[in-house]
Design a protein around this motif. Structure first.
Motif, PDB file in Angstrom:
ATOM      1  N   LEU A 428     -33.964 -28.274  48.112  1.00  0.00           N
ATOM      2  CA  LEU A 428     -33.954 -29.672  47.808  1.00  0.00           C
ATOM      3  C   LEU A 428     -34.196 -29.720  46.344  1.00  0.00           C
ATOM      4  N   ASP A 429     -34.761 -28.955  45.678  1.00  0.00           N
ATOM      5  CA  ASP A 429     -35.065 -29.018  44.124  1.00  0.00           C
ATOM      6  C   ASP A 429     -33.640 -28.550  43.346  1.00  0.00           C
ATOM      7  N   ALA A 430     -33.076 -27.620  44.031  1.00  0.00           N
ATOM      8  CA  ALA A 430     -31.694 -27.451  43.495  1.00  0.00           C
ATOM      9  C   ALA A 430     -30.702 -28.596  43.533  1.00  0.00           C
ATOM     10  N   TRP A 431     -30.610 -29.112  44.688  1.00  0.00           N
ATOM     11  CA  TRP A 431     -29.865 -29.885  45.248  1.00  0.00           C
ATOM     12  C   TRP A 431     -30.053 -31.242  44.287  1.00  0.00           C
ATOM     13  N   LEU A 432     -31.321 -31.555  44.048  1.00  0.00           N
ATOM     14  CA  LEU A 432     -31.439 -32.935  43.455  1.00  0.00           C
ATOM     15  C   LEU A 432     -31.117 -32.681  41.864  1.00  0.00           C
ATOM     16  N   HIS A 433     -30.810 -31.602  41.315  1.00  0.00           N
ATOM     17  CA  HIS A 433     -30.553 -31.020  39.996  1.00  0.00           C
ATOM     18  C   HIS A 433     -28.960 -30.820  40.131  1.00  0.00           C
ATOM     19  N   GLY A 434     -28.141 -31.023  41.189  1.00  0.00           N
ATOM     20  CA  GLY A 434     -26.793 -30.911  41.097  1.00  0.00           C
ATOM     21  C   GLY A 434     -26.260 -29.433  41.519  1.00  0.00           C
ATOM     22  N   ARG A 435     -26.981 -28.634  42.163  1.00  0.00           N
ATOM     23  CA  ARG A 435     -26.798 -27.307  42.628  1.00  0.00           C
ATOM     24  C   ARG A 435     -26.761 -27.360  43.960  1.00  0.00           C
ATOM     25  N   GLY A 436     -25.601 -26.986  44.563  1.00  0.00           N
ATOM     26  CA  GLY A 436     -25.497 -27.062  46.036  1.00  0.00           C
ATOM     27  C   GLY A 436     -25.527 -25.438  46.613  1.00  0.00           C
ATOM     28  N   ALA A 437     -25.442 -24.657  46.007  1.00  0.00           N
ATOM     29  CA  ALA A 437     -25.710 -23.228  46.365  1.00  0.00           C
ATOM     30  C   ALA A 437     -26.614 -22.587  45.374  1.00  0.00           C
ATOM     31  N   VAL A 438     -27.835 -21.831  45.954  1.00  0.00           N
ATOM     32  CA  VAL A 438     -29.023 -21.375  45.082  1.00  0.00           C
ATOM     33  C   VAL A 438     -29.286 -19.860  45.603  1.00  0.00           C
ATOM     34  N   GLU A 439     -29.734 -19.136  44.759  1.00  0.00           N
ATOM     35  CA  GLU A 439     -30.190 -17.726  45.092  1.00  0.00           C
ATOM     36  C   GLU A 439     -31.616 -18.034  45.453  1.00  0.00           C
ATOM     37  N   LEU A 440     -32.051 -17.438  46.648  1.00  0.00           N
ATOM     38  CA  LEU A 440     -33.421 -17.596  47.015  1.00  0.00           C
ATOM     39  C   LEU A 440     -33.979 -16.267  47.783  1.00  0.00           C
ATOM     40  N   ASP A 441     -34.715 -15.485  47.218  1.00  0.00           N
ATOM     41  CA  ASP A 441     -35.170 -14.122  47.918  1.00  0.00           C
ATOM     42  C   ASP A 441     -34.066 -13.332  48.250  1.00  0.00           C
ATOM     43  N   GLY A 442     -33.044 -13.066  47.506  1.00  0.00           N
ATOM     44  CA  GLY A 442     -32.037 -12.158  48.117  1.00  0.00           C
ATOM     45  C   GLY A 442     -30.945 -12.927  48.790  1.00  0.00           C
ATOM     46  N   LEU A 443     -30.874 -14.058  49.010  1.00  0.00           N
ATOM     47  CA  LEU A 443     -29.880 -14.613  49.996  1.00  0.00           C
ATOM     48  C   LEU A 443     -29.439 -15.931  49.131  1.00  0.00           C
ATOM     49  N   MET A 444     -27.972 -16.367  49.310  1.00  0.00           N
ATOM     50  CA  MET A 444     -27.532 -17.409  48.920  1.00  0.00           C
ATOM     51  C   MET A 444     -27.673 -18.711  49.832  1.00  0.00           C
ATOM     52  N   GLU A 445     -28.299 -19.476  49.532  1.00  0.00           N
ATOM     53  CA  GLU A 445     -28.568 -20.655  50.541  1.00  0.00           C
ATOM     54  C   GLU A 445     -28.035 -21.677  50.021  1.00  0.00           C
ATOM     55  N   ASP A 446     -27.520 -22.435  51.307  1.00  0.00           N
ATOM     56  CA  ASP A 446     -26.967 -23.819  51.144  1.00  0.00           C
ATOM     57  C   ASP A 446     -27.247 -25.062  51.735  1.00  0.00           C
ATOM     58  N   THR A 447     -26.458 -25.777  51.875  1.00  0.00           N
ATOM     59  CA  THR A 447     -26.848 -27.028  52.855  1.00  0.00           C
ATOM     60  C   THR A 447     -27.370 -26.772  54.194  1.00  0.00           C
ATOM     61  N   ALA A 448     -26.634 -25.743  54.728  1.00  0.00           N
ATOM     62  CA  ALA A 448     -26.560 -25.398  56.201  1.00  0.00           C
ATOM     63  C   ALA A 448     -28.122 -24.554  56.397  1.00  0.00           C
ATOM     64  N   THR A 449     -28.367 -23.800  55.456  1.00  0.00           N
ATOM     65  CA  THR A 449     -29.598 -23.127  55.758  1.00  0.00           C
ATOM     66  C   THR A 449     -30.821 -24.057  55.240  1.00  0.00           C
ATOM     67  N   ALA A 450     -30.617 -24.944  54.610  1.00  0.00           N
ATOM     68  CA  ALA A 450     -31.880 -25.931  53.949  1.00  0.00           C
ATOM     69  C   ALA A 450     -31.932 -26.732  55.464  1.00  0.00           C
ATOM     70  N   GLU A 451     -30.916 -27.304  56.128  1.00  0.00           N
ATOM     71  CA  GLU A 451     -30.961 -28.093  57.110  1.00  0.00           C
ATOM     72  C   GLU A 451     -31.647 -27.163  58.426  1.00  0.00           C
ATOM     73  N   LEU A 452     -31.279 -25.965  58.445  1.00  0.00           N
ATOM     74  CA  LEU A 452     -31.901 -25.406  59.679  1.00  0.00           C
ATOM     75  C   LEU A 452     -33.283 -25.053  59.305  1.00  0.00           C
ATOM     76  N   ALA A 453     -33.865 -24.820  58.227  1.00  0.00           N
ATOM     77  CA  ALA A 453     -35.217 -24.810  57.911  1.00  0.00           C
ATOM     78  C   ALA A 453     -36.103 -25.934  58.206  1.00  0.00           C
ATOM     79  N   ARG A 454     -35.356 -26.983  57.844  1.00  0.00           N
ATOM     80  CA  ARG A 454     -36.220 -28.205  58.051  1.00  0.00           C
ATOM     81  C   ARG A 454     -36.381 -28.513  59.403  1.00  0.00           C
ATOM     82  N   VAL A 455     -35.142 -28.443  60.012  1.00  0.00           N
ATOM     83  CA  VAL A 455     -35.275 -28.985  61.492  1.00  0.00           C
ATOM     84  C   VAL A 455     -36.047 -28.006  62.469  1.00  0.00           C
ATOM     85  N   GLN A 456     -36.072 -26.664  62.225  1.00  0.00           N
ATOM     86  CA  GLN A 456     -37.074 -25.743  62.541  1.00  0.00           C
ATOM     87  C   GLN A 456     -38.549 -26.088  62.471  1.00  0.00           C
TER      88      GLN A 456
END
Length: 528
Positions: A428-456
């Motif tokens: 969400l921090d990256a997305w609010l700053h205009g970045r839709g794909a972000v490297e986190l802990d060795g993975l490239m995260e995007d909206t799909a993985t962020a959506e999965l995280a919050r619904v889980q």
């Protein structure tokens, strides 16, 4: 098209930006307006049907293959159109947002296809949306070379070595608030599709390829039919032969998994196959059946594609595609190379599984993964462009097989809960700053993985396998850590989005729609 004929022009509700006039021409805005006039009223009806279906399933109605379309599934005669130029061999596809650095690296990566992603990998600021269209136009025109202030050069290679461009527009559930037609916002899907098609379709045809697309978040055959009608009208308006457009549909919702053949049938003259969108598929499962304890998912890292319900989904996809002469494209490898040798070994095993199952290609998120994926598929395909002739008639998948989630269901680990909270907040921090794909802990995260995280997180709270106090403590801890690392982080906005979309009794279908309107839309004085 004469200026006097531009009677459907969409109205721009955003401040002008550098080179925006190259994309937002009167003729292009008229073209988008004509699409909105023709199809804007059908979209709300389809979204209402999504909600009705969700209510039926939540009330206990069974999900099964539609009886009304059994004749389509039983008919052995129909097939989709043959692969068009540039899409016959798709053994490696790379994804990423349409910006200049990503574009040059992706086109030069050795992948056969670059999916330029306006959906999950793009934060939909107006600057990103129009900047992405400019990036694609420049790429097609081969004027995308540039040098950074630090002296790093980005140059396109030889034309015959570049990846084929395929564009993923945003889904039907989103609107573009910076373009208005007939008193309301234009559907975002029509903006992304329409601007690219208007400026680049003929250019791509002249270059020996064509206007190709990935279609996200479809839930049923009716939504595929709407896209097919959009393609027919768009080709007619610009004098492009019918059937030139090709589209690959991402089967990333559980309801679409029960209508794969129907979706191919609706798009058959414009179809380029199906893709197994794994993270959105899990997101859809939780959204659809999160109220049921037998669909309780453990940590994301523990839900592998060898799980029976996911294996059923992928094998059905391959069988369906090959039966109808279509490409079956595998899921995303989101690992970043060079960080963890074990992770690269997992990528190789995953791609080997896909190739052996009959997939014709697969996705990677980073150019460093292209050689691994290509080597695996080279080993299976050799000099053949695909393995569509492999019909997988041995596969039989029932509705129960697709829904057998309970066989891996279980509570999360404490580390899994913390990871989900951290991924959601940092994305969400990256997305609010205009970045839709972000490297986190060795993975490239995007909206799909962020959506999965919050619904889980929502699902774990609902079934009380995680207590609310634990999540609130993790929320505070992770926001504090995020603020220390990124002093510019919009902590209050991040917290508000997280609380609205993960901690409420009712689960919002997407975080993007509400967060976009509240935080990314900018409406200065409108201009025509």
């Amino acid at each position: 098209m004469s200026t006097s004929a531009l009677t459907h022009r969409a109205r721009v509700l955003a401040a002008p930006g550098e080179r925006h006039d190259e994309i937002l021409t009167p003729a292009a805005l008229d073209f988008v307006g004509r699409l909105a006039a023709a199809f804007g009223e059908r979209r709300p009806g389809l979204l209402k049907e999504r909600r009705r279906q969700a209510i039926r399933l939540a009330a206990g109605s069974p999900l099964d293959f539609p009886m009304v379309t059994s004749a389509v599934r039983a008919d052995p005669e129909w097939c989709v159109a043959p692969p068009p130029p540039g899409l016959a061999d798709r053994r490696v596809e790379i994804t990423g947002p349409p910006n200049r650095r990503i574009a040059v690296n992706a086109l030069n990566s050795g992948a056969r296809v670059w999916m330029a992603d306006f959906a999950d990998a793009t934060s939909p600021t107006w600057g990103n949306i129009i900047g992405g269209q400019l990036c694609l136009l420049d790429a097609v025109e081969r004027r995308i070379d540039f040098t950074t202030p630090e002296g790093r050069e980005y140059r396109l290679g030889a034309p015959d070595r570049l990846a084929t461009i395929v564009v993923r527009p945003r889904g039907w559930h989103l609107t573009e608030e910076h373009l208005e037609f007939d008193g309301g916002p234009v559907p975002a899907a029509l903006v992304d599709f329409g601007l690219y098609f208007f400026h680049c379709a003929q250019r791509q045809i002249d270059a020996g390829a064509g206007p190709y697309f990935y279609l996200p978040k479809l839930e049923n055959r009716y939504e595929a039919r709407l896209w097919n009608d959009v393609f027919v009208l768009a080709q007619e308006l610009l004098g492009i032969p019918r059937g030139t457009v090709r589209a690959t549909v991402l089967i990333e919702t559980i309801t679409a998994a029960f209508e794969m053949e129907e979706i191919l049938h609706e798009l058959r003259e414009h179809s380029a196959g199906l893709n197994a969108g794994r993270w959105d598929y899990l997101f859809s499962l939780v959204k659809t059946f999160g109220h049921r304890s037998d669909f309780l998912l453990p940590d994301r890292s523990k839900v592998t594609m060898t799980a029976p319900f996911l294996r059923a989904y992928t094998e059905l996809l391959v069988r369906t595609c090959h039966r109808r002469g279509a490409h079956a494209i595998g899921g995303m490898a989101a690992n970043l190379p060079g960080r963890d040798p074990a992770a690269l070994a997992e990528v190789r095993l995953d791609k080997e599984r896909e190739a052996e199952a009959g997939f014709d290609g697969s996705w990677v998120s980073h150019p460093g993964l292209v050689p691994v994926c290509r080597e695996v598929f080279d080993g299976v395909l050799g000099h053949r462009p695909h393995q569509i002739a492999r019909n997988r008639d041995d596969v039989e998948v029932s509705a129960a097989d697709l829904l057998s989630v309970g066989r891996i269901a279980g509570p999360p680990t404490p580390e899994g809960v913390r990871t989900a909270v951290a991924v959601a907040l940092r994305y969400l921090d990256a997305w609010l700053h205009g970045r839709g794909a972000v490297e986190l802990d060795g993975l490239m995260e995007d909206t799909a993985t962020a959506e999965l995280a919050r619904v889980q997180i929502w699902q774990w709270l609902r079934h009380r396998v995680v207590d609310r106090e634990t999540v609130l403590r993790l929320l505070d801890d992770e926001l504090t850590a995020l603020g220390a690392e990124h002093p510019w982080a919009k902590l209050d906005e991040i917290r508000a989005i997280f609380e609205r979309t993960a901690l409420q009794p009712e689960l919002p279908l997407f975080f993007t729609a509400d967060a976009y309107t509240r935080h990314l839309v900018r409406h200065p004085e409108a201009r025509s």
